[in-house]
Design an enzyme around this catalytic site. Structure first.
Site, mmCIF file in Angstrom:
data_model
loop_
_atom_site.group_PDB
_atom_site.id
_atom_site.type_symbol
_atom_site.label_atom_id
_atom_site.label_comp_id
_atom_site.label_asym_id
_atom_site.label_seq_id
_atom_site.Cartn_x
_atom_site.Cartn_y
_atom_site.Cartn_z
ATOM 1 N N LYS A 131 0.821 -1.202 0.000
ATOM 2 C CA LYS A 131 0.000 0.000 0.000
ATOM 3 C C LYS A 131 0.863 1.264 0.000
ATOM 4 C CE LYS A 131 -3.863 -2.280 0.091
ATOM 5 N NZ LYS A 131 -4.825 -2.239 1.177
ATOM 6 N N ILE A 463 -9.673 -17.531 -0.149
ATOM 7 C CA ILE A 463 -9.947 -16.361 0.682
ATOM 8 C C ILE A 463 -11.396 -15.910 0.601
ATOM 9 C CG2 ILE A 463 -9.279 -13.957 1.117
ATOM 10 C CD1 ILE A 463 -7.231 -16.148 1.910
ATOM 11 N N GLY A 464 -12.089 -16.163 -0.507
ATOM 12 C CA GLY A 464 -13.493 -15.765 -0.558
ATOM 13 C C GLY A 464 -14.074 -15.824 -1.953
ATOM 14 N N GLU A 516 -19.092 -15.842 -3.981
ATOM 15 C CA GLU A 516 -19.552 -14.451 -3.980
ATOM 16 C C GLU A 516 -20.041 -13.931 -5.335
ATOM 17 O OE1 GLU A 516 -16.581 -11.991 -2.131
ATOM 18 O OE2 GLU A 516 -16.304 -13.358 -0.453
ATOM 19 N N GLU A 643 -3.666 -0.414 6.298
ATOM 20 C CA GLU A 643 -3.822 0.745 5.415
ATOM 21 C C GLU A 643 -4.143 2.022 6.175
ATOM 22 O OE1 GLU A 643 -7.231 1.829 2.226
ATOM 23 O OE2 GLU A 643 -6.201 -0.081 1.961
ATOM 24 N N CYS A 681 -4.259 -8.284 3.437
ATOM 25 C CA CYS A 681 -3.469 -8.425 2.214
ATOM 26 C C CYS A 681 -2.621 -7.183 1.977
ATOM 27 C CB CYS A 681 -4.358 -8.698 1.002
ATOM 28 S SG CYS A 681 -5.500 -7.394 0.558
ATOM 29 N N HIS A 732 -2.442 -11.557 -7.603
ATOM 30 C CA HIS A 732 -2.410 -10.292 -8.331
ATOM 31 C C HIS A 732 -1.523 -10.368 -9.567
ATOM 32 C CE1 HIS A 732 -3.935 -9.136 -4.376
ATOM 33 N NE2 HIS A 732 -4.534 -8.149 -5.001
#
Length: 810
Positions: A131, A463-464, A516, A643, A681, A732
């Site tokens: 970040k 993770i989801g 999801e 963050e 993350c 990513h």
């Protein structure tokens, strides 16, 4: 002003009276995202990509001028295709040792080479990503070692200046400053004795001098050098060391005769004592973030002394979307001017953190819309304030009146203050943030069975989210457009969930997710089911590379939508359906209170902690309903915990106190046998590990693949004794990690985490990935985990009866 600089003449242009530090880069309709992804997929060529990029540069300059910033050098040339730190890395030739083959004959890296640095290739992981200060933007971390070579290659910067000049326009190129570039870098691991990248400053400064000379030759009158490192505290660099570095760097660059005039920018916070050496260095203008900080009498004197730099006052918030209260802002600016400073008006940061424009956002509540300002509207605010400062208040009387009326309507609007929500929050006690003893919970959870089996050693999970395919997006769009009705849409979602459950069982995962498909975004979905939020149609903000998020707008007091104070459950129907399709556990998936705040544009009229408590109580209701539906594992994601960590060390304890309390308030009602997970993350895990431990989650998953488990170094040192899932697949990047690579990472993790606490999972959700790479990567993850279990002599997976059953047999 330094001796080398005394030949600079009065003919050089004064800094413009109004400017912004940067403008959104993806395009008003995400044109750059589409062009990049088309190019990477091989559907278009380099010329197509350049045509889009060039067109967006022209669009940004035209739009900024059209909105009122017409002076020479008022337009910032900040046009990174992927990341501004990556652009700086390429411009200074700091190619990591493991990517030296990407250098061309002239020693530089071309655009395709830069994309390999950002995205990796079949053989190499990309640069680590984390970040950017305390924002949701991600930058690529430079790798600097004792043998790293630097060479000036500012081709993209020069091309932007030359393109503008060909149109009769003078723009202001922008580059990350040398101190910030090195302070954010990491050792490249090539030496037995690691170095601190900042120790290479003297080697880097001559390269910056060459870049400045080339920009002047190209026609730049001003250059923007960004040094946000001066507003932050670092674990690896002391304040004195940072001060010495910034004093040396600014004086050196200011002392160059062959250069444009310099705007030294300090966004994202208060530079404190480091403002003085910057202002005295000889640079011609200094930007100060007046949203996050202020100027005391001593600091103001730096801008009123003889030959002082121009004060570029960052008074319009570049990070949030609330309208500026123009009267109060103009009063501050008048005070600075009347004290003797040469004041220019600016944004506090680049506008890459806000959407392009409110134009087209017709579905927003008109009352809420009146309170907002996106990038284009903020530019108009900057122009208005500059005009008021130059011509007097009468010249902007209408704008001042409208601003005050909008602020008054916001203060008085229904829903901004909900007495029932506030009373519930006020009635909370410390006991409402406490669960049972962690060790007892762990013992109870270890005995819990799902179907006829307990969780194995080294459980595998994701993770989801699962890939959001074109079919999923089309169904959502068709439902919004009325092409299909609610019953048809919900049947599509059930079919998609059933398919994802079946796939995970075929792959052999132990703990499943529903994928999801009903969620377009992990925060917006909750905003759509909470009172106190609005969502936008096109309010996209760059997250990294071609990826963007659409932050929701948290404008009022928060509770679940529906009847009564506690509203209606909204995740339970989908999770329950998914659980009905398998005897293996399916995780309930919620987004945590801190992340909902961090990834929304949050009301600025009350402390964040108060807003977080309201969100936490709404989530607590959802946790209770998931438990009542029989869901035994509930994940409350907090990827943004790091963050929001304040940049200054002195402010961090207070932040972690309310952030940890909010998470615990959302989960503390869960029974001992319910396993609570959380996820972080792209965070410097070591900086918040004590806070993560204090969350009191039973299992925490974290990003770790790009750093090859470096983040685990602090785990044992703080006695972290909870379940931990360090990511073994960097989602990513489009790379498919091999089973050997994943196995190596798991074995490395066992050096820091006990086997009975370790989980195997990717770094993050799979929404942005495709199904082919997802299947291959998860196959490798399951295979690698099986090998490590065999090495440990542990149970292979769920018992063969449960694992062997098909969905239809149940």
């Amino acid at each position: 002003m330094t001796e080398q600089n005394t030949d600079r003449t009065a003919s050089e242009k004064a800094f413009p009276s109004a400017t912004v530090l940067g403008y959104p880069r993806l395009g008003p309709n995400r044109e750059l995202k589409k062009a990049l992804e088309s190019y990477w997929a091989g559907r278009s060529g380099a010329q197509d990509l350049e045509q889009t990029a060039s067109g967006l540069r022209d669009y940004a300059a035209d739009r900024i001028e059209e909105l009122g910033l017409k002076e020479s050098s008022a337009v910032p040339a900040s046009y990174a295709l992927y990341d501004q730190v990556l652009d700086t890395l390429v411009a200074v030739g700091a190619v990591p040792a493991r990517f030296t083959d990407l250098r061309g004959e002239n020693g530089s890296v071309d655009r395709d080479g830069a994309f390999v640095l950002a995205r990796g290739d079949a053989a190499r992981q990309p640069l680590e990503m984390t970040k950017w200060f305390d924002t949701n933007y991600h930058y690529l971390v430079p790798e600097i070692g004792p043998q790293t070579t630097f060479s000036a290659a500012p081709y993209e910067l020069v091309a932007a200046v030359e393109q503008a000049a060909a149109q009769g326009r003078t723009v202001r190129p922008s580059i990350v400053g040398p101190v910030t570039f090195l302070a954010l870098a990491k050792d490249d691991g090539t030496s037995a004795s690691p170095i601190r990248p900042l120790d290479r400053l003297e080697d880097l400064l001559p390269v910056y001098a060459q870049i400045l000379a080339q920009l002047r030759t190209a026609g730049a009158e001003w250059v923007q050098i960004e040094e946000p490192a001066v507003v932050a505290d670092f674990a690896h660099v002391t304040e004195d060391e940072l001060g010495t570095a910034i004093e040396r760097a600014t004086a050196y660059l200011a002392g160059q005769s062959a250069r444009p005039q310099i705007l030294l920018a300090t966004p994202y916070g208060d530079a404190g004592d480091l403002l003085a050496p910057i202002a005295r260095s000889g640079v011609e203008a200094v930007h100060v973030d007046l949203v996050r900080g202020d100027l005391d009498a001593g600091q103001l004197a730096l801008f009123t002394a003889d030959r002082a730099p121009a004060l570029v006052a960052g008074i319009v918030n570049g990070r949030n979307i609330w309208r500026t209260e123009l009267d109060a802002a103009l009063t501050r600016l008048e005070g600075l001017r009347d004290a003797g400073a040469k004041v220019s008006v600016a944004t506090s940061t680049s506008l890459i953190h806000v959407p392009h424009t409110l134009e087209g956002e017709d579905d927003l509540d008109p009352a809420v819309r009146r309170w907002l300002a996106f990038a284009d509207e903020k530019i108009q605010e900057v122009a208005t304030l500059a005009r008021g400062l130059a011509e007097g208040r009468d010249a902007v009387a209408g704008e001042l009146r409208e601003s005050e009326e909008a602020a008054a309507s916001r203060r008085e609007a229904p829903g901004v203050h909900d007495p029932e929500v506030r009373a519930r929050a006020a009635a909370q006690t410390p006991a409402d943030t406490q669960r049972g003893d962690a060790q007892r919970r762990r013992s109870v959870q270890a005995e819990r069975t799902f179907g006829s089996a307990r969780l194995p050693v080294l459980p595998t999970t994701t993770i989801g989210s699962f890939p959001q395919t074109g079919e999923v997006r089309k169904a959502r769009a068709d439902y919004r457009a009325g092409t299909i009705d609610r019953a048809q849409y919900e049947q599509f979602l059930r079919d998609e969930i059933a398919r994802v459950i079946e796939l995970q069982e075929q792959l052999g995962l132990d703990v499943l997710v529903h994928g999801e498909p009903e969620r377009n975004d992990m925060v917006q979905y909750f905003a759509e089911n909470f009172d106190g939020f609005e969502v936008t149609h096109n309010g996209w903000v760059q997250s990294y590379g071609s990826r963007a998020t659409r932050p929701s707008i948290l404008w009022g007091d928060v509770s679940r939508a529906g009847e009564g104070l506690r509203g209606d459950a909204f995740t339970v129907p989908w999770i329950s359906f998914a659980q009905s399709r398998s005897q293996r556990p399916v995780k309930g998936m919620l987004t945590g209170p801190v992340t909902i705040l961090a990834w929304s544009f949050v009301r600025d009229d009350q402390p964040l902690g108060e807003t977080a408590d309201q969100v936490a109580l709404a989530l607590r209701d959802e946790v209770a309903d998931l438990e009542a539906a029989g869901i035994g594992i509930i994940q409350v994601d907090e990827p943004a915990l790091r963050e929001l960590l304040p940049l200054r060390r002195a402010d961090r304890t207070a932040y972690l106190d309310w952030a940890v309390d909010a998470f615990r308030r959302s989960t503390a009602g869960a029974a001992d046998e319910t396993q609570i997970h959380t996820h972080l993350c792209y965070s410097e895990f070591g900086e918040v590990i004590e806070g993560v431990d204090a969350l009191d989650a039973d299992v925490t998953s974290i990003e770790a693949a790009r750093s090859r488990m470096e983040v685990l170094a602090d785990v044992r040192s703080v006695g972290f004794a909870r379940g931990l899932g360090p990511g073994v697949w960097d989602i990513h990047s489009p790379r498919v990690p091999s089973a050997d690579e994943i196995g190596s990472l798991l074995i490395s993790a066992l050096d820091h985490v006990d086997a009975d606490l370790l989980w195997a999972n990717p770094d993050c959700g799979l929404k942005t990935r495709g199904y082919e790479e997802t299947k291959r990567s998860l196959e490798n993850l399951v295979a690698a985990t099986a090998r490590v279990r065999e090495r440990l002599g542990a149970t292979a997976s769920f018992d063969s009866v449960v694992a062997g059953q098909s969905t239809t047999e149940r």
